[in-house]
Design a protein around this motif. Sequence first.
Motif, PDB file in Angstrom:
ATOM      1  N   GLU A 247       0.830  -1.212   0.000  1.00 45.08           N
ATOM      2  CA  GLU A 247       0.000   0.000   0.000  1.00 45.08           C
ATOM      3  C   GLU A 247       0.863   1.260   0.000  1.00 45.08           C
ATOM      4  OE1 GLU A 247      -3.191   0.137   2.903  1.00 45.08           O
ATOM      5  OE2 GLU A 247      -3.313  -2.052   2.893  1.00 45.08           O
ATOM      6  N   ILE A 248       1.985   1.218   0.687  1.00 45.11           N
ATOM      7  CA  ILE A 248       2.875   2.380   0.759  1.00 45.11           C
ATOM      8  C   ILE A 248       3.543   2.636  -0.586  1.00 45.11           C
ATOM      9  CG2 ILE A 248       5.032   3.256   1.771  1.00 45.11           C
ATOM     10  CD1 ILE A 248       4.198   1.772   4.365  1.00 45.11           C
ATOM     11  N   PHE A 249       4.089   1.577  -1.179  1.00 48.41           N
ATOM     12  CA  PHE A 249       4.865   1.733  -2.409  1.00 48.41           C
ATOM     13  C   PHE A 249       4.032   1.612  -3.685  1.00 48.41           C
ATOM     14  CE2 PHE A 249       8.242   0.300   0.549  1.00 48.41           C
ATOM     15  CZ  PHE A 249       9.149   1.328   0.342  1.00 48.41           C
ATOM     16  N   GLY A 250       2.829   1.053  -3.581  1.00 54.70           N
ATOM     17  CA  GLY A 250       2.045   0.813  -4.787  1.00 54.70           C
ATOM     18  C   GLY A 250       2.696  -0.256  -5.651  1.00 54.70           C
ATOM     19  N   THR A 251       3.316  -1.236  -5.000  1.00 54.13           N
ATOM     20  CA  THR A 251       4.041  -2.319  -5.674  1.00 54.13           C
ATOM     21  C   THR A 251       3.470  -3.649  -5.207  1.00 54.13           C
ATOM     22  OG1 THR A 251       6.024  -0.939  -5.571  1.00 54.13           O
ATOM     23  CG2 THR A 251       6.375  -3.245  -6.065  1.00 54.13           C
ATOM     24  N   SER A 252       3.536  -4.663  -6.048  1.00 56.88           N
ATOM     25  CA  SER A 252       2.979  -5.966  -5.680  1.00 56.88           C
ATOM     26  C   SER A 252       3.775  -6.599  -4.540  1.00 56.88           C
ATOM     27  CB  SER A 252       2.977  -6.913  -6.880  1.00 56.88           C
ATOM     28  OG  SER A 252       4.300  -7.347  -7.161  1.00 56.88           O
ATOM     29  N   VAL A 253       3.099  -7.464  -3.796  1.00 54.34           N
ATOM     30  CA  VAL A 253       3.735  -8.177  -2.682  1.00 54.34           C
ATOM     31  C   VAL A 253       4.898  -9.013  -3.202  1.00 54.34           C
ATOM     32  CG1 VAL A 253       3.373 -10.017  -0.993  1.00 54.34           C
ATOM     33  CG2 VAL A 253       1.705  -8.173  -1.182  1.00 54.34           C
ATOM     34  N   GLY A 254       4.706  -9.679  -4.344  1.00 49.54           N
ATOM     35  CA  GLY A 254       5.762 -10.517  -4.922  1.00 49.54           C
ATOM     36  C   GLY A 254       7.015  -9.712  -5.247  1.00 49.54           C
ATOM     37  N   ALA A 255       6.843  -8.524  -5.817  1.00 53.63           N
ATOM     38  CA  ALA A 255       7.988  -7.672  -6.157  1.00 53.63           C
ATOM     39  C   ALA A 255       8.703  -7.214  -4.891  1.00 53.63           C
ATOM     40  CB  ALA A 255       7.525  -6.472  -6.974  1.00 53.63           C
ATOM     41  N   LEU A 256       7.940  -6.915  -3.839  1.00 59.14           N
ATOM     42  CA  LEU A 256       8.543  -6.483  -2.580  1.00 59.14           C
ATOM     43  C   LEU A 256       9.325  -7.618  -1.926  1.00 59.14           C
ATOM     44  CD1 LEU A 256       5.571  -4.390  -1.218  1.00 59.14           C
ATOM     45  CD2 LEU A 256       7.793  -3.490  -1.919  1.00 59.14           C
ATOM     46  N   LYS A 257       8.777  -8.830  -1.976  1.00 60.65           N
ATOM     47  CA  LYS A 257       9.496  -9.986  -1.426  1.00 60.65           C
ATOM     48  C   LYS A 257      10.813 -10.199  -2.172  1.00 60.65           C
ATOM     49  CE  LYS A 257       5.608 -12.629   0.406  1.00 60.65           C
ATOM     50  NZ  LYS A 257       4.778 -13.839   0.291  1.00 60.65           N
ATOM     51  N   ALA A 258      10.768 -10.085  -3.487  1.00 57.75           N
ATOM     52  CA  ALA A 258      11.980 -10.250  -4.297  1.00 57.75           C
ATOM     53  C   ALA A 258      12.990  -9.157  -3.961  1.00 57.75           C
ATOM     54  CB  ALA A 258      11.625 -10.211  -5.780  1.00 57.75           C
ATOM     55  N   SER A 259      12.508  -7.926  -3.811  1.00 60.11           N
ATOM     56  CA  SER A 259      13.375  -6.800  -3.487  1.00 60.11           C
ATOM     57  C   SER A 259      14.064  -7.020  -2.138  1.00 60.11           C
ATOM     58  CB  SER A 259      12.549  -5.508  -3.470  1.00 60.11           C
ATOM     59  OG  SER A 259      13.374  -4.404  -3.266  1.00 60.11           O
ATOM     60  N   TYR A 260      13.299  -7.473  -1.150  1.00 63.28           N
ATOM     61  CA  TYR A 260      13.865  -7.731   0.176  1.00 63.28           C
ATOM     62  C   TYR A 260      14.892  -8.861   0.113  1.00 63.28           C
ATOM     63  CZ  TYR A 260      14.240  -8.806   5.136  1.00 63.28           C
ATOM     64  OH  TYR A 260      14.733  -9.027   6.391  1.00 63.28           O
ATOM     65  N   HIS A 261      14.549  -9.925  -0.609  1.00 67.97           N
ATOM     66  CA  HIS A 261      15.447 -11.082  -0.740  1.00 67.97           C
ATOM     67  C   HIS A 261      16.779 -10.650  -1.361  1.00 67.97           C
ATOM     68  CE1 HIS A 261      16.779 -15.181  -1.488  1.00 67.97           C
ATOM     69  NE2 HIS A 261      17.026 -14.819  -2.735  1.00 67.97           N
ATOM     70  N   HIS A 262      16.715  -9.857  -2.438  1.00 70.79           N
ATOM     71  CA  HIS A 262      17.944  -9.383  -3.090  1.00 70.79           C
ATOM     72  C   HIS A 262      18.748  -8.487  -2.144  1.00 70.79           C
ATOM     73  CE1 HIS A 262      17.013 -11.195  -6.864  1.00 70.79           C
ATOM     74  NE2 HIS A 262      15.925 -10.479  -7.059  1.00 70.79           N
ATOM     75  N   ALA A 263      18.048  -7.640  -1.388  1.00 70.28           N
ATOM     76  CA  ALA A 263      18.725  -6.754  -0.440  1.00 70.28           C
ATOM     77  C   ALA A 263      19.472  -7.567   0.617  1.00 70.28           C
ATOM     78  CB  ALA A 263      17.718  -5.813   0.222  1.00 70.28           C
ATOM     79  N   VAL A 264      18.822  -8.573   1.158  1.00 68.46           N
ATOM     80  CA  VAL A 264      19.446  -9.409   2.192  1.00 68.46           C
ATOM     81  C   VAL A 264      20.701 -10.084   1.639  1.00 68.46           C
ATOM     82  CG1 VAL A 264      19.147 -11.512   3.581  1.00 68.46           C
ATOM     83  CG2 VAL A 264      17.347  -9.778   3.542  1.00 68.46           C
ATOM     84  N   LYS A 265      20.601 -10.623   0.440  1.00 70.50           N
ATOM     85  CA  LYS A 265      21.757 -11.300  -0.172  1.00 70.50           C
ATOM     86  C   LYS A 265      22.927 -10.317  -0.358  1.00 70.50           C
ATOM     87  CE  LYS A 265      20.148 -15.398  -0.490  1.00 70.50           C
ATOM     88  NZ  LYS A 265      20.565 -16.274   0.592  1.00 70.50           N
ATOM     89  N   LYS A 266      22.624  -9.117  -0.847  1.00 68.44           N
ATOM     90  CA  LYS A 266      23.682  -8.119  -1.065  1.00 68.44           C
ATOM     91  C   LYS A 266      24.324  -7.709   0.261  1.00 68.44           C
ATOM     92  CE  LYS A 266      21.560  -6.079  -5.168  1.00 68.44           C
ATOM     93  NZ  LYS A 266      20.811  -4.916  -5.684  1.00 68.44           N
ATOM     94  N   ILE A 267      23.489  -7.513   1.283  1.00 74.72           N
ATOM     95  CA  ILE A 267      24.011  -7.098   2.586  1.00 74.72           C
ATOM     96  C   ILE A 267      24.858  -8.204   3.201  1.00 74.72           C
ATOM     97  CG2 ILE A 267      23.339  -6.544   4.960  1.00 74.72           C
ATOM     98  CD1 ILE A 267      20.936  -5.021   3.709  1.00 74.72           C
ATOM     99  N   GLU A 268      24.376  -9.456   3.112  1.00 80.74           N
ATOM    100  CA  GLU A 268      25.141 -10.572   3.669  1.00 80.74           C
ATOM    101  C   GLU A 268      26.499 -10.701   2.977  1.00 80.74           C
ATOM    102  OE1 GLU A 268      22.380 -13.837   3.355  1.00 80.74           O
ATOM    103  OE2 GLU A 268      21.621 -13.490   5.395  1.00 80.74           O
ATOM    104  N   LYS A 269      26.511 -10.528   1.663  1.00 82.19           N
ATOM    105  CA  LYS A 269      27.771 -10.594   0.911  1.00 82.19           C
ATOM    106  C   LYS A 269      28.700  -9.455   1.347  1.00 82.19           C
ATOM    107  CE  LYS A 269      29.786 -10.836  -3.729  1.00 82.19           C
ATOM    108  NZ  LYS A 269      31.013 -10.259  -3.228  1.00 82.19           N
ATOM    109  N   PHE A 270      28.137  -8.262   1.456  1.00 80.51           N
ATOM    110  CA  PHE A 270      28.927  -7.111   1.874  1.00 80.51           C
ATOM    111  C   PHE A 270      29.556  -7.348   3.236  1.00 80.51           C
ATOM    112  CE2 PHE A 270      29.714  -3.059   3.871  1.00 80.51           C
ATOM    113  CZ  PHE A 270      30.173  -2.245   2.856  1.00 80.51           C
ATOM    114  N   LEU A 271      28.741  -7.806   4.201  1.00 79.46           N
ATOM    115  CA  LEU A 271      29.249  -8.054   5.556  1.00 79.46           C
ATOM    116  C   LEU A 271      30.277  -9.169   5.586  1.00 79.46           C
ATOM    117  CD1 LEU A 271      25.951  -7.706   7.640  1.00 79.46           C
ATOM    118  CD2 LEU A 271      27.814  -6.048   7.438  1.00 79.46           C
ATOM    119  N   ALA A 272      30.043 -10.231   4.807  1.00 79.74           N
ATOM    120  CA  ALA A 272      30.998 -11.347   4.763  1.00 79.74           C
ATOM    121  C   ALA A 272      32.337 -10.876   4.204  1.00 79.74           C
ATOM    122  CB  ALA A 272      30.437 -12.479   3.895  1.00 79.74           C
TER     123      ALA A 272
END
Length: 198
Positions: free
Chosen positions: A170-195
């Motif tokens: 509702e905030i972004f006007g984006t589908s739930v599926g796209a938001l889940k994918a966005s979060y998943h990609h963010a987590v992977k990038k952050i984990e790689k960065f921290l590692a």
Amino acid sequence: MLYLCRKQVNQDINMNSSYDEREVLALLQDESTQRKGFEMIVAQYSEQLYWQIRRIVLSHEDANDLLQNTFIKAWTSIDYFRGDAKLSTWLYRIALNECLTFLNKQRAAATVSLDDAEAAMLDKLESDAYFTGDKVQMLLQKALLSLPEKQRMVFNLKYYQEMKYEEMSEIFGTSVGALKASYHHAVKKIEKFLADEL
């Protein structure tokens, strides 16, 4: 790794237990009690909105200014709030739009490349007298800066606020599926960065 960062960085946000959204909405609809209703909204959401804004713009002063702008904008358009969404969703939408506008103006004023803008934000974070984090928290903030803006916002709402994807939609006007994918990609990038950094 990321779980530990959340425990270290996450602020303890105590929601006012006497807050009742239906009661507040009723107060907002009556001109004589509108100010009282809005004061209840400010008391309820100031801290969590501040931290959400701060995680995006990093600077304490900028976050305070944007929080104030958010509430001014909310107050001036309170008569247009129809109650289709929760008040918190409406406020987050205003706050995120204020953040995007601020970041775009900052970029335009600096007329620098995206990498230079990120470096400037990192410098601002590292020199911020209000930043009280340790090395891991600083690394997490650096990792977040490496994300695209919208991905960073999605990550912040899900990770720190534990917001449901439906509300984010509702905030972004984006589908739930796209938001889940966005979060998943963010987590992977952050984990790689921290590692790579630890």
